[in-house]
Design an enzyme around this catalytic site. Sequence first.
Site, PDB file in Angstrom:
ATOM      1  N   ASP A   1      41.030  47.497  42.908  1.00  0.00           N
ATOM      2  CA  ASP A   1      40.472  46.163  43.143  1.00  0.00           C
ATOM      3  C   ASP A   1      40.527  45.746  44.607  1.00  0.00           C
ATOM      4  OD1 ASP A   1      43.254  46.374  42.653  1.00  0.00           O
ATOM      5  OD2 ASP A   1      43.409  44.190  42.575  1.00  0.00           O
ATOM      6  N   GLU A   2      39.640  44.825  44.894  1.00  0.00           N
ATOM      7  CA  GLU A   2      39.714  44.038  46.126  1.00  0.00           C
ATOM      8  C   GLU A   2      39.678  44.831  47.435  1.00  0.00           C
ATOM      9  OE1 GLU A   2      41.787  40.022  44.515  1.00  0.00           O
ATOM     10  OE2 GLU A   2      43.198  41.581  45.118  1.00  0.00           O
ATOM     11  N   ILE A   3      38.805  45.839  47.481  1.00  0.00           N
ATOM     12  CA  ILE A   3      38.548  46.473  48.769  1.00  0.00           C
ATOM     13  C   ILE A   3      37.555  45.596  49.532  1.00  0.00           C
ATOM     14  CG2 ILE A   3      37.681  48.531  49.942  1.00  0.00           C
ATOM     15  CD1 ILE A   3      40.190  48.873  48.161  1.00  0.00           C
TER      16      ILE A   3
END
Lengths: 689, 689
Positions: free
Chosen positions: A318-320
């Site tokens: 997640d959340e790159i």
Amino acid sequence: MNSFHRIFLLTFFTCCPGLPAQDAAIRLMPVPAQMAFSGQGFRLDESFTLKVSGVGADRLYSYATRVLRRLSGRTGLFFSQDFIRKSDSAGSASLMIKSKKEGQVLLGEDESYTLVVSDSVVILDAATDLGALRGLETLLQLLSVDGNGYFFPGVRIVDTPRFPWRGLLIDACRHFMPVEVVKRNLDAMAAVKLNVLHWHLSEDQGFRVESKVYPKLHELGSDGFYYAQAQIKDVVDYAEQRGIRVVPEFDVPGHATSWLVAYPELASAPGPYMVERKWGIFYPVLNPATEFTYTFLSRFFGEMAQLFPDPYFHIGGDEIEHEGGHEAKHWNENADIQAFMQKNGIADNAGLQAYFNRRVLEILTGFDKIMVGWDEILHEDIPRNIVIQSWRGRDSMTRAAQMGYRSLLSNGYYIDHISPTDFHYLNDPLPADLPLSEQERKNILGGEATMWAEFVSPETIDSRIWPRTAAIAERLWSPRSVTDVDDMYRRLEIISLQLEEHGLTHEKNYDMLLRRLAGGGDIAPLKTLVDVLEPVKVYTRGRQKAYTSHSPLTRVVDAARPDAKVARRFRKAVDRFLTSTASGDEAERRIVEYLSRWRDNHLRLQELIAVSPILAEIGSLSEDLSKISHLGLEAVSSISQQKKRPDSWVKQSLASVKQASKPRGQAELMVVAAMEKLIISAGSMQLQR
Amino acid sequence: MNSFHRIFLLTFFTCCPGLPAQDAAIRLMPVPAQMAFSGQGFRLDESFTLKVSGVGADRLYSYATRVLRRLSGRTGLFFSQDFIRKSDSAGSASLMIKSKKEGQVLLGEDESYTLVVSDSVVILDAATDLGALRGLETLLQLLSVDGNGYFFPGVRIVDTPRFPWRGLLIDACRHFMPVEVVKRNLDAMAAVKLNVLHWHLSEDQGFRVESKVYPKLHELGSDGFYYAQAQIKDVVDYAEQRGIRVVPEFDVPGHATSWLVAYPELASAPGPYMVERKWGIFYPVLNPATEFTYTFLSRFFGEMAQLFPDPYFHIGGDEIEHEGGHEAKHWNENADIQAFMQKNGIADNAGLQAYFNRRVLEILTGFDKIMVGWDEILHEDIPRNIVIQSWRGRDSMTRAAQMGYRSLLSNGYYIDHISPTDFHYLNDPLPADLPLSEQERKNILGGEATMWAEFVSPETIDSRIWPRTAAIAERLWSPRSVTDVDDMYRRLEIISLQLEEHGLTHEKNYDMLLRRLAGGGDIAPLKTLVDVLEPVKVYTRGRQKAYTSHSPLTRVVDAARPDAKVARRFRKAVDRFLTSTASGDEAERRIVEYLSRWRDNHLRLQELIAVSPILAEIGSLSEDLSKISHLGLEAVSSISQQKKRPDSWVKQSLASVKQASKPRGQAELMVVAAMEKLIISAGSMQLQR
């Protein structure tokens, strides 16, 4: 007597074939699939015995022994059996448990059971010993009482879960959670029939598992707070004994600062790296363009694949590139990575992450693992044999299911957001009107409550998980039709107290934290205030004050609990009062009682605040509660006497209410909206009553 | 405001050279050896920092980090330091900690320290890092508060322990205590400067350590409840990090049924043996006449000698021939043993045990261990290099010291007897008038509180250990002259709440257990009763009802706590009232308040009992409290008005009091004697006031 007692005294039940299950469920959570009451039930005394027969894992014997001890603990009865043994399976007993085969603690294993209580015997039949464990918890919840003692009501229950994946995520990274925290939560999970512990084990703020292959991971990435492999095995075994799968999460390629502290050569930007102390989304990210990364992950995941026997393996993902504008800066600025993308025809960072994920998938497949990841790993280039966990929302989950991925819902189950229980409870992973084919519907495996740990310590985590997660457990187990919020809250209070049996601290640490805050003084006035406070919602807390992983989690906001019960009761009473036509009714009496207590509380609390500087931050909140309670009393009196208040009073009062609605010390009063309703009503008498 | 607040508001202290230390000690337990207050002290704010310098073990850095977190937790202050590191030792800080050398966690290591708080800096100087740990706990206890915030009072403390061996015995056999129970108690021990965990690890009812040499010991002797060797190492390390030695006890040759379940060839009578489920003293005993026993012990103790690094090793040795008439039946009836005795000129069983002990001593000496045992191992044939732990009494300890043995006092520190704190507190191991020479006095090493576990579970054990053990810790650390009981009780309440910081449940499980007993109902009336109840004393409990290791420990008697605070306060108030000459004074007001509450309580509690069968056993106790409180009120009124009650009333009332004094459910009312005093006074007005 309060409402509890009245419930307890409902001794004789009758079969209600026409009613949905939850109406008759009385004390159960989750409500079973099918249930019918009949007869007088089975009376419990010291002669009570328990036998296990059929084929099942050894865990059924130890589980049954613990059930006997729990029954003994609740009733004070001195039963004669010490341990339930395989060798004792012949003959008769009060409770006969039969399992047809040994259950596998794997996704989709049969957890169904049939429980029949008659006046002479209790019979629990299950296809596997896992079903028997679930049935035993149902039986414990059935324990009832009347003037003659303890008994199990006469009932026939045929039960099976709606979804096969019913999980709780525990983030042991942002604040480390010792083994006993995990264990007591596993016990509680079993009590409400959850069957997956999703254990979040690596983060920017800490790497929490001992690695023998890459020991610097835990040596440099954990500040000394990590699980030894023996402890991991112990927890996995403890979970398996309770029919709970353990799915580990090692978040890659982002959320990985702690890996890079130990092995900067994995990074996309030059080091050195330090274990992150702040909360948020950070730039450090693994380098997907170097073979070193895959060699490393192959060896490390190989080690972890051994340690965690479950076939599912969570890689985060997640959340790159964050929707909020966060960019994969370290990828964008790394010339090697850019060259790699060009050379391999990778158009964007999403494509780069998909490439990374395909490589990781290859690695995991080699270890016979099935890859699980957050929404972001979904990409058309990725094969369909992975599982998508949706934090972004139901749409994302639905799309995944339509594309042929199996998926899990976590959006709506973020218990760290401090939302009220009913919000989670009514969040159905698979509503009837979801635009999915029958086949696609099967792709929805269930869901998971997520206990992210920015703002919880071992002292407070239980109060964030429980009792709300019991309602989520019901959503994932019980039929879709079970949606009565009031009944859920009624049963939740019963279950919440039962959960204390497992050493959970969600109830008892409340007073403990208040005692510490009061520095030894009388906690009563503090409790009166904190009873109607909640922490601010979603991620507001971290925006209102600069927290780090070492900030104290012992302030009023930490003692305050989600879905504050007293505040909820007050809001309900106000709604009843404003829709009632009688004056001087019970709702009015209760409201006046509450308001008078709150109005007078500040004077007492002030004395305590004067000698407890840690309370100073909520001084004005206490004063505001006192003020608006005074206004609330004026409003109630007007409404009751049908005397309209002048507009100027309304205007001024609403200004006070607005002031009171401001959070202080990251905590907020949960009675403000109800107070506003009272004031508006008092100023516009024609609108109600 | 209650008395706590008044204590907190004592902001400014003055040096009191003429007073004994305890008068000025204010909030410390144990009271330091020397202490003088001066100046305004050091104000605490978010800029507070901490540095460690000099030479010390790494544990000082982690301990100092935890102290910083605890300070942050108590004050809510956001300090900037994350971890205290060796590399940060240069420069200045608010709190400067200096250690001159690395301490060894061994008997007799220097634990002294000097702590000076001025308005600009706090300086903690210690000969070893262990002394620094002790000083840090003193500093935490000094934390005070006034209208301007938190501060450490200006003080100069020069402190050192009176005795080098200050222990707590935890019996993990009769009821198994998971690692977290042991760890939280180690934290609490460190907080009150205890330095020895005596870990009782084998008993008739269970063998609690994994043995790799003789695995059947834990496999067959523990019911699955044992410590893996990795867990033992973890606990030993945890203790060492807190400057606490761990002395294991493996009780031989008696109290050994669990060994014989696994290895009946060790026994003096033919097997098979079963793990004992009852409490008491049992016949099974090792066979001292066969070499197999010594080969076995040699290999097993060799393994344990490695696992437990402390040089002291406890072999139990108690209760083969019990004073109460218990005989070594299995020795007497074994022809081989009798022949062995004859052949070796051993006159009696005491001689046989001495022979056994000499052989064990040889074995332990071979592993560089110093043997420790209970009174019974004392025998003129045993060399003087062992340590005697006295449970039988001070005489026994004194005799041992005179014979040249070093010894420890446990008699008078049996916290499982449920005696009041002051009883233990005033039990000095080495009173000034003890008939010992200066040299013999040095043989008294200290003492140990003993938490025998017949009637405690992980849920209740903390409430039996704490806070009373803090007073024993003071007895063993502080100067002999520190004996003010009222002041001890005042400080004990402060310390008791601070101990909750370590996760101890002695306070919070009280309400939890009451909630469970009340089955979800309002606990207030139950609490009113249980507040003045205590479990019956010494070993009466097991004689009043047939308990086994599986009996529930969740009844009223288990919720009730030793040295019931409310009852004690009532007794004090009655004494004050009866010796006061004024009428209508504060003591009278308090007594009337108590008595009225108790008189009216039964009506409310009855409703709860009706729906909580587990409470039925204390119904008549509640009724009796109500009755005698009514009589107490009549007595107070008579005394206050100087109106003598007729003899018939006195006689009848005393009969009611006698009835009320009978235990029910193994619990007893602790206000009966005071009530009796009131009644007698009301009938004989000339005797008082």
